[in-house]
Motif scaffolding. Structure first.
Motif, PDB file in Angstrom:
ATOM      1  N   THR A   1       0.767  -1.091  -0.066  1.00 45.95           N
ATOM      2  CA  THR A   1       0.121  -0.241   0.272  1.00 45.95           C
ATOM      3  C   THR A   1       0.263   1.027   0.514  1.00 45.95           C
ATOM      4  N   SER A   2       0.696   2.493  -0.854  1.00 41.53           N
ATOM      5  CA  SER A   2       1.599   3.589  -1.400  1.00 41.53           C
ATOM      6  C   SER A   2       0.941   4.113  -1.892  1.00 41.53           C
ATOM      7  N   LEU A   3       1.037   5.524  -1.277  1.00 37.79           N
ATOM      8  CA  LEU A   3       0.325   6.547  -2.539  1.00 37.79           C
ATOM      9  C   LEU A   3       1.029   6.521  -3.525  1.00 37.79           C
ATOM     10  N   LYS A   4       2.922   6.325  -3.817  1.00 39.27           N
ATOM     11  CA  LYS A   4       3.654   6.021  -4.335  1.00 39.27           C
ATOM     12  C   LYS A   4       3.635   5.021  -6.152  1.00 39.27           C
ATOM     13  N   LEU A   5       3.736   5.840  -7.000  1.00 38.84           N
ATOM     14  CA  LEU A   5       3.465   5.183  -8.421  1.00 38.84           C
ATOM     15  C   LEU A   5       4.403   4.100  -8.285  1.00 38.84           C
ATOM     16  N   VAL A   6       4.605   2.886  -7.936  1.00 38.97           N
ATOM     17  CA  VAL A   6       5.717   2.347  -7.202  1.00 38.97           C
ATOM     18  C   VAL A   6       6.208   1.862  -8.556  1.00 38.97           C
ATOM     19  N   ASP A   7       7.146   1.618  -8.718  1.00 40.63           N
ATOM     20  CA  ASP A   7       7.568   0.434 -10.109  1.00 40.63           C
ATOM     21  C   ASP A   7       7.695  -0.855 -10.407  1.00 40.63           C
ATOM     22  N   TYR A   8       7.259  -1.645 -10.768  1.00 43.03           N
ATOM     23  CA  TYR A   8       6.343  -2.756 -10.678  1.00 43.03           C
ATOM     24  C   TYR A   8       7.407  -3.569 -10.836  1.00 43.03           C
ATOM     25  N   ARG A   9       8.716  -3.729 -11.754  1.00 42.94           N
ATOM     26  CA  ARG A   9       9.207  -4.304 -12.696  1.00 42.94           C
ATOM     27  C   ARG A   9      10.748  -4.474 -10.517  1.00 42.94           C
ATOM     28  N   ALA A  10      10.968  -3.260 -10.223  1.00 44.48           N
ATOM     29  CA  ALA A  10      11.946  -3.174  -9.401  1.00 44.48           C
ATOM     30  C   ALA A  10      11.162  -3.948  -7.998  1.00 44.48           C
TER      31      ALA A  10
END
Length: 307
Positions: free
Chosen positions: A133-142
């Motif tokens: 859960t995060s408001l940031k747009l996470v890096d799917y690959r990383a």
């Protein structure tokens, strides 16, 4: 190291992550090792190849700028790592169970996903959900993310985005809110306590109180005292507790409205959001059974709400 020695996967991952982050420290954080360990793996790979991968200063200190050869071959290495990852996922996917890595915002998790997740787990009891859960747009690959639900305009480069739910924005308050009897028309909102949601940037089209009041015909420049909160679930909770009037997102407020914890104000004023909820995943993972099952379940849940 002998020229016919195998190229270790960890060294390739360390090189790719270092190139992407621009530093050994950033790669180390992603791979959960020290920057020194990343540097050691990259140097071992360079020794095996017999050539540098990053340009260095006269002092020998690594500046993470790719050499020409490394920059030319990085896309192939990255694609190879991706294919290997997909192959491993398919092997694991062919067996029962497994882990599904899902990313959503904290508010969507609390107000929509978690109250319904038991139905998915009842259908797939051998699949464990790992929720990020995060408001940031996470890096799917990383981050090793399989699938997620994002709120926005549907444009995330490198990812497939399928619209899940549209949304409307409207004011809500507790049925026991002390100022409720004084709210007979939208202009009255400028004389009460408003709760502002700071979790989404207005620059991408998120509806703010200024925008909603303007749509309701309230002149600009009216006072808007109140509190400001950077979590949409907390915004609704503050309204439930009678601390003011919140500008609610219809998807997140649905269950609270149905349960009578919140009351919608001025339903004749309808302000649809330009943003929506999307199911988001990497195209190369689309054939994974666990991903398809979760995606289909999300769509079924939305269909259930509409029926």
């Amino acid at each position: 190291m002998a020229r016919n020695s195998p190229v270790y996967l960890n060294a390739l991952r360390a090189f790719e992550a270092s190139a992407r982050h621009g530093s050994f420290s950033g790669a180390g954080e992603e791979l959960n090792v020290t920057a020194a360990a990343v540097g050691q793996m990259v140097r071992g790979l360079e020794e095996w190849l017999g050539m540098p991968l990053f340009q260095r200063t006269a002092t020998g200190k690594t500046r993470l700028t790719l050499t020409e050869n490394a920059e030319r071959t990085l896309p192939d290495i990255r694609a190879g790592l991706d294919r290997l990852g997909i192959g491993l996922e398919r092997l694991r996917d062919s067996a029962t169970g497994g882990i599904l890595n899902v990313t959503v915002s904290p508010a969507f998790a609390a107000k929509w996903l978690l109250p319904r997740i038991d139905r998915f787990q009842g259908r797939c009891p051998d699949t464990d959900i790992r929720l990020e859960t995060s408001l940031k747009l996470v890096d799917y690959r990383a981050q090793g993310i399989d699938i997620g639900v994002r709120y926005g305009d549907g444009n995330w480069p490198g990812l497939v985005a399928e619209k899940l739910m549209d949304e409307e924005i409207f004011p809500v308050c507790s049925p026991a809110f002390s100022d409720l009897d004084n709210l007979t028309e939208p202009a009255d909102l400028t004389r009460t306590t408003l709760i502002h949601d700071l979790s989404v940037d207005p620059a991408i089209g998120f509806v703010t109180w200024d925008m909603w009041l303007q749509a309701a015909g309230v002149p600009e420049g009216q006072p808007q005292r109140g509190m400001r909160i950077d979590n949409s679930a907390a915004v609704l909770q503050a309204a439930i507790e009678g601390r003011g009037v919140a500008l609610a997102r219809s998807i997140l407020a649905r269950d609270d409205l149905a349960a009578g914890r919140l009351k919608r104000l001025f339903p004749a004023v309808q302000v649809p959001s330009k943003l929506a909820y999307y199911v988001v995943y990497r195209a190369e993972y689309a054939s994974l059974l666990k991903l398809r099952t979760f995606r289909d379940w999300l769509i079924e849940e939305v269909t259930r709400l509409r029926s």
